[in-house]
Design a protein around this motif. Structure first.
Motif, PDB file in Angstrom:
ATOM      1  N   GLN A 124      -3.972 -12.502   7.661  1.00 55.98           N
ATOM      2  CA  GLN A 124      -2.523 -12.408   7.434  1.00 55.98           C
ATOM      3  C   GLN A 124      -1.955 -13.642   6.747  1.00 55.98           C
ATOM      4  O   GLN A 124      -0.816 -13.640   6.314  1.00 55.98           O
ATOM      5  CB  GLN A 124      -1.814 -12.188   8.772  1.00 55.98           C
ATOM      6  CG  GLN A 124      -2.074 -10.794   9.319  1.00 55.98           C
ATOM      7  CD  GLN A 124      -1.577 -10.609  10.739  1.00 55.98           C
ATOM      8  OE1 GLN A 124      -0.734 -11.360  11.212  1.00 55.98           O
ATOM      9  NE2 GLN A 124      -2.103  -9.598  11.410  1.00 55.98           N
ATOM     10  N   PRO A 158       1.148  -6.754   8.925  1.00 61.10           N
ATOM     11  CA  PRO A 158      -0.046  -5.905   9.060  1.00 61.10           C
ATOM     12  C   PRO A 158      -0.223  -5.472  10.511  1.00 61.10           C
ATOM     13  O   PRO A 158       0.241  -6.156  11.428  1.00 61.10           O
ATOM     14  CB  PRO A 158      -1.190  -6.841   8.643  1.00 61.10           C
ATOM     15  CG  PRO A 158      -0.540  -7.921   7.831  1.00 61.10           C
ATOM     16  CD  PRO A 158       0.850  -8.077   8.392  1.00 61.10           C
ATOM     17  N   THR A 201      -4.063  -4.049   3.182  1.00 60.16           N
ATOM     18  CA  THR A 201      -2.913  -4.413   4.010  1.00 60.16           C
ATOM     19  C   THR A 201      -3.219  -5.591   4.940  1.00 60.16           C
ATOM     20  O   THR A 201      -2.471  -5.844   5.878  1.00 60.16           O
ATOM     21  CB  THR A 201      -2.476  -3.192   4.833  1.00 60.16           C
ATOM     22  OG1 THR A 201      -3.645  -2.539   5.362  1.00 60.16           O
ATOM     23  CG2 THR A 201      -1.753  -2.195   3.958  1.00 60.16           C
ATOM     24  N   ASN A 214      -5.630  -6.183   7.207  1.00 56.86           N
ATOM     25  CA  ASN A 214      -5.985  -5.888   8.589  1.00 56.86           C
ATOM     26  C   ASN A 214      -7.473  -6.100   8.801  1.00 56.86           C
ATOM     27  O   ASN A 214      -8.265  -6.020   7.862  1.00 56.86           O
ATOM     28  CB  ASN A 214      -5.656  -4.427   8.916  1.00 56.86           C
ATOM     29  CG  ASN A 214      -4.170  -4.181   9.055  1.00 56.86           C
ATOM     30  OD1 ASN A 214      -3.525  -4.735   9.935  1.00 56.86           O
ATOM     31  ND2 ASN A 214      -3.617  -3.384   8.147  1.00 56.86           N
ATOM     32  N   MET A 233       0.678  -0.850   8.091  1.00 56.61           N
ATOM     33  CA  MET A 233       1.505  -2.048   8.203  1.00 56.61           C
ATOM     34  C   MET A 233       2.937  -1.647   8.521  1.00 56.61           C
ATOM     35  O   MET A 233       3.336  -0.502   8.345  1.00 56.61           O
ATOM     36  CB  MET A 233       1.466  -2.831   6.891  1.00 56.61           C
ATOM     37  CG  MET A 233       2.012  -2.026   5.731  1.00 56.61           C
ATOM     38  SD  MET A 233       1.869  -2.888   4.164  1.00 56.61           S
ATOM     39  CE  MET A 233       2.790  -4.355   4.510  1.00 56.61           C
TER      40      MET A 233
END
Lengths: 503, 426
Positions: free
Chosen positions: A31, A109, A136, A138, A439
């Motif tokens: 992230q 996310p 995204t 993750n 997300m």
């Protein structure tokens, strides 16, 4: 193996729980990566996956006995580079600024995604869910169906290597090497999981929703396809046959039953025959009915098998047939052949008009396929609208094969291996699963009163904000000079001590 | 009322009174004076709970005893399962549990030949010293000033005066101490060709984890070879993956002749330690295997837990977690130093072994207290009170690490306040 003398912990479960922590670390680090890095990781993984499309297509067919290598290859390609290209322009990383509504949206996310992989589309789904997760930012833990665990685990490790080489954080792609149902049931209830994506049988989907964790579970399909009197019959026949033959009907979006206007039914059958369909006699149809549906439901050993193999098993010959068409009189759930069939057997019924078509379609979907897919071949917008509005389907492919149309590869729906069946189909997801579903956004919302001006957020990057100032030097609590003195003193004492000891 | 079934206490104060009366008055009072009124009650994962119910995140871990956390469910289940079948066992006889643990330890310890078990680190250090003396037929043992190897007969003589003189247990003629990171002093101590061994914590823990200078440990080992002394690696705090490798000596590329592991080997549940010896130093096990015996050394229950500890440490997920925690605190503490550089001035780190330096002679005492008030328990180095021992667990989660850092950040203003008042008192 006999029972051990000692009672011991379930090491496989404990190790799997450690995977969750590893994934949490991966997600936390991921992230913090920017869009360019994320894009680089996605592209590298997509390229690695694409390069092995044929390899895993062969492996999946070999391991599961289901499907068609050439079609699995196509899906693997579509779910690797295809996906990367589709979303190359999309930005799931930068904040979104809505000047008009005075709102800034910051991406969040999901975190750790636990992805159940079906035996029917194993590697394509591994590719698909992994790339969506990466786009995204993750972490994903892949849990393959035990019947496809070897090809899935190998593919997952390959993707993880590619991600790592492209600079991805550790632990964002992991796979359960030895999955089993009790293990998965315990694992999916773990609070370290943020989202479960369950693609598989109804038991798996229900388990995902029971887990207490947020989940996207999708129900089974059972797609009716209507061909009315305005359709291009030759094209409709071609598309239906190709779609039904695609990977031997292993996509849950495949056509289950054709509903043909009586006026064009014969010419449609003739056209399908020339596209490689074997039109079954009443006797052959009965044999198929008996073969495919046992007392316990669908005969899973027939999933994804070739049409000619299924015919042979049923006790008749259909050499070179791509699909088997079984004419039926009754379109109601008690006619087994209008239930979901993940094999190239296609029911065929005649309907007098659009109302009859709707009733037939609704009837066959009453017990199976709710919220899933349907298709129509027509140039009559009123028919298309009426059909779509009356059915419990959440997507209706028009003038396209349902397998690849409803799943978004031959339409402009989101290309997907996970087809949301919505509230009607027991799911919180109604779309084709796309990156956006993995997300959420945190929202900065200004006072809407015109006197309160909206801020200037363009150019501000949450990953790179100015740092707060350091505390003032006046807070220094001890005198560095006296520290220096102490160090000096200590050194002298040590030296003296040394001298004494060495003596 | 605190009713534990076997015994009851009216209140936390009642416990303090009994502890002073029957147990250890000085230790009990010391913590109260330091503002740390902790009596650990419940414990779970990396959290301990005071009798008051207050939760503290444990970064003390008793030197890595709780490396895998308090009462890790997998270890608890292992011990419970073992209790249905085994007990301490009989040290005279070969045993399945001891043989299995010895094999698993030797498999992860290149160069080592036999595992000799003990109930705790100090006794294992005694075995190490005995083995070195046996192999060299020399008596002298070299250790580091401010080094720490435990409190039994031979081990304690290697350590700080505080622990020997009070008991008249110092033996300066045979136990030589030299400053850490000083190669010349080391050579001076060894060059008489009369030392049995150098014993060395791979990173001296109680001294506050000063990092060995580049090449220092290798140079020490080379000096041992040159002057015929054995190199004993004390891995009690640096072993078991805490430096990112199974043993700290592997992380530094130094091959010991003897090594000692304890604390975390027990999983925090059943005391056990081991001295691993190479062929030469383990030869006494062929000559007279009963020359050293220990009734509860290598208790079978402990062996079974330790065997599981090694299995868990070798999982790729554990190793990945250690690296993640390592990186997190490397970056996080750098950030904290930028923000609190007026008091927090340095970080010593190898893996999840950290010492945080504060620019005040008793800085870590105040910081320890400020952290305690903010829900984190980390202890200062008793032999260098500028340094806070910062010992995150091998399996700490991302969420808990972030929480620890947030709490550290939040505690710094209070630490400043305590340091100011400490200065006024001084």
């Amino acid at each position: 193996m006999t029972e051990p003398l000692l009672k011991i912990p379930d090491a496989a479960l404990e190790q799997a729980r450690m995977m969750l922590d590893r994934a949490r670390w991966g997600a936390a680090r991921f992230q913090k990566l920017d869009r360019a890095t994320t894009q680089r990781i996605v592209n590298a993984v997509a390229a690695a996956a694409h390069a092995k499309a044929q390899h895993y297509a062969e492996w999946a067919v070999r391991e599961t006995g289901m499907g068609v290598v050439a079609h699995k290859r196509m899906k693997n390609e579509a779910c690797s580079k295809g996906l990367a290209e589709t979303y190359s322009g999309a930005d799931f990383v930068a904040p979104r600024i809505d000047e008009a509504r005075k709102i800034v949206e910051l991406p969040r996310p999901a975190g750790v995604i636990f992805a159940l992989i079906p035996v029917t589309n194993p590697v394509a789904t591994v590719y698909f869910k992994t790339l969506l997760a990466l786009m995204t930012r993750n972490a994903i833990i892949l849990s393959p169906h035990p019947g496809a665990k070897a090809c899935c685990a190998d593919a997952a490790r390959m993707l993880a290597e590619a991600a790592k080489a492209a600079g991805a954080p550790d632990g964002i792609i992991q796979v359960l090497e030895e999955p089993n149902i009790p293990l998965i049931e315990k694992l999916i209830a773990d609070e370290r999981i943020d989202l479960i994506i369950a693609t598989g049988g109804p038991a798996v989907v229900k388990a995902a929703y029971r887990s207490g964790n947020p989940a996207y579970g999708v129900g089974p399909g059972n797609a009716p396809v209507l061909v009315d009197d305005t359709a291009d019959i030759r094209l409709a026949a071609k598309r239906i046959a190709a779609s039904k033959a695609f990977d031997n009907s292993i996509l849950c979006t495949n056509e289950s039953a054709v509903l043909a206007f009586s006026t064009i039914a014969d010419s449609l059958l003739a056209a399908m025959k020339s596209e490689g369909a074997h039109i079954c006699s009443a006797e052959e149809t009965q044999k198929l009915r008996q073969l495919l549906f046992t007392d316990h439901g669908f005969n899973v050993s027939m999933i994804g098998r070739d049409a000619s193999v299924i015919a042979k098993e049923a006790g008749f010959a259909a050499l070179n047939a791509k699909i088997l068409v079984t004419p039926v009189d009754l379109v109601q759930p008690e006619e087994k052949l209008v239930r979901e069939k993940l094999c190239p057997v296609l029911a065929f019924a005649r309907v007098g008009n659009i109302s009859e078509a709707i009733v037939a379609a609704r009837s066959m979907m009453r017990n199976s396929g709710r919220g899933h897919s349907a298709a129509i071949h027509s140039r009559n917008e009123a028919n298309i609208m009426a059909f779509a509005d009356a059915l419990p389907a959440l997507r209706v492919a028009v003038n396209a094969g349902c397998s690849l149309g409803a799943s978004g590869y031959e339409t402009n729906l989101g290309p997907s291996m996970t087809i949301g069946t919505g509230f009607a189909g027991g799911s919180s997801l109604s779309d084709n699963l796309t990156p956006q579903h993995l997300m959420q956004y945190s929202r900065i919302a200004y006072n809407k009163d015109a006197s309160e001006a909206f801020g200037r957020f363009a150019g501000l990057d949450p990953l790179n904000l100015p740092k707060p100032a350091r505390p003032a030097a006046s807070l220094v609590v001890s005198n560095p000079e006296s520290d220096e003195l102490r160090r000096e003193l200590r050194k002298i004492i040590l030296e003296e001590l040394n001298a004494v000891l060495a003596a | 009322m605190f009713d534990y079934g076997h015994f009851r206490f009216e209140s936390k104060q009642a416990l303090f009174d009994k502890a002073v009366t029957y147990w250890n008055p000085d230790k009990t009072k010391f913590w109260q004076k330091a503002g740390i009124d902790l009596v650990i009650d419940r414990r779970e994962g990396y959290c301990i709970y005071d009798m008051s119910g207050r939760r503290l995140i444990d970064l003390h871990l008793n030197g890595g005893t709780y490396n895998l956390g308090h009462r890790h469910p997998e270890l608890v289940e292992t011990l419970k399962g073992a209790l249905d079948y085994f007990d301490i066992g009989n040290h005279w006889f070969p045993s399945v549990a001891r043989a299995a643990l010895a094999e698993s330890l030797i498999n992860v310890s290149p160069g080592m030949k036999y595992a000799v078990f003990a109930p705790g680190g100090a006794e294992a250090v005694d075995i190490a010293i005995k083995s070195a003396r046996y192999a060299t037929q020399r008596r002298k043992i070299v250790s580091i000033i401010k080094g720490y190897h435990g409190h039994s007969g031979l081990a304690v003589a290697t350590g700080d005066d505080r622990f020997t003189k009070i008991f008249l247990s110092d033996q300066p003629e045979t136990f030589i101490q030299v400053p850490f990171n000083d190669i010349a002093a080391m050579e001076a101590a060894l060059k008489g060709n009369d030392c049995a061994a150098l014993i060395m914590e791979t990173i001296p823990a109680t001294y506050g984890f000063p990092m060995p200078k580049d090449g220092y440990l290798n140079a020490c080992k080379a000096l041992c070879e040159k002057y015929g002394a054995m190199y004993i690696a004390d891995e009690v705090q640096t072993g078991l993956m805490r430096t990112g490798a199974m043993w700290g000596w592997q992380a530094y590329g130094v091959q010991p002749d003897i090594m000692v592991t304890a604390k975390g080997l027990s999983g925090g549940l059943y005391p056990i330690s081991a001295c691993l010896v190479n062929e030469k130093t383990g030869e006494w096990l062929n000559e007279d295997g009963a020359a050293h015996i220990s009734t509860s050394g290598g208790a079978e229950l402990g062996c079974i837990v330790a065997h599981k500890v090694i299995e868990m440490l070798l999982r790729k997920e554990t190793i990945a977690n250690v690296h993640a925690v390592t990186d997190f605190f490397r970056d996080g503490m750098k950030d904290m130093m930028e923000r609190h550089g007026d008091i927090f001035t340095g970080v010593r780190q190898k893996g999840v072994v950290l010492g945080l330096e504060f620019n005040h002679p008793e800085g870590a005492v105040s910081v320890s207290r400020a952290l305690y008030e903010h829900g984190v328990w980390a202890i200062f180095s008793s032999l260098d009170k500028r340094v806070l021992q910062w010992k995150p667990g091998a399996l700490l989660s991302a969420g808990l690490c972030q929480e620890i850092l947030d709490r550290f950040d939040a505690a710094m203003p209070r630490a400043r306040e305590l340091l100011r008042s400490a200065d006024k008192v001084n």
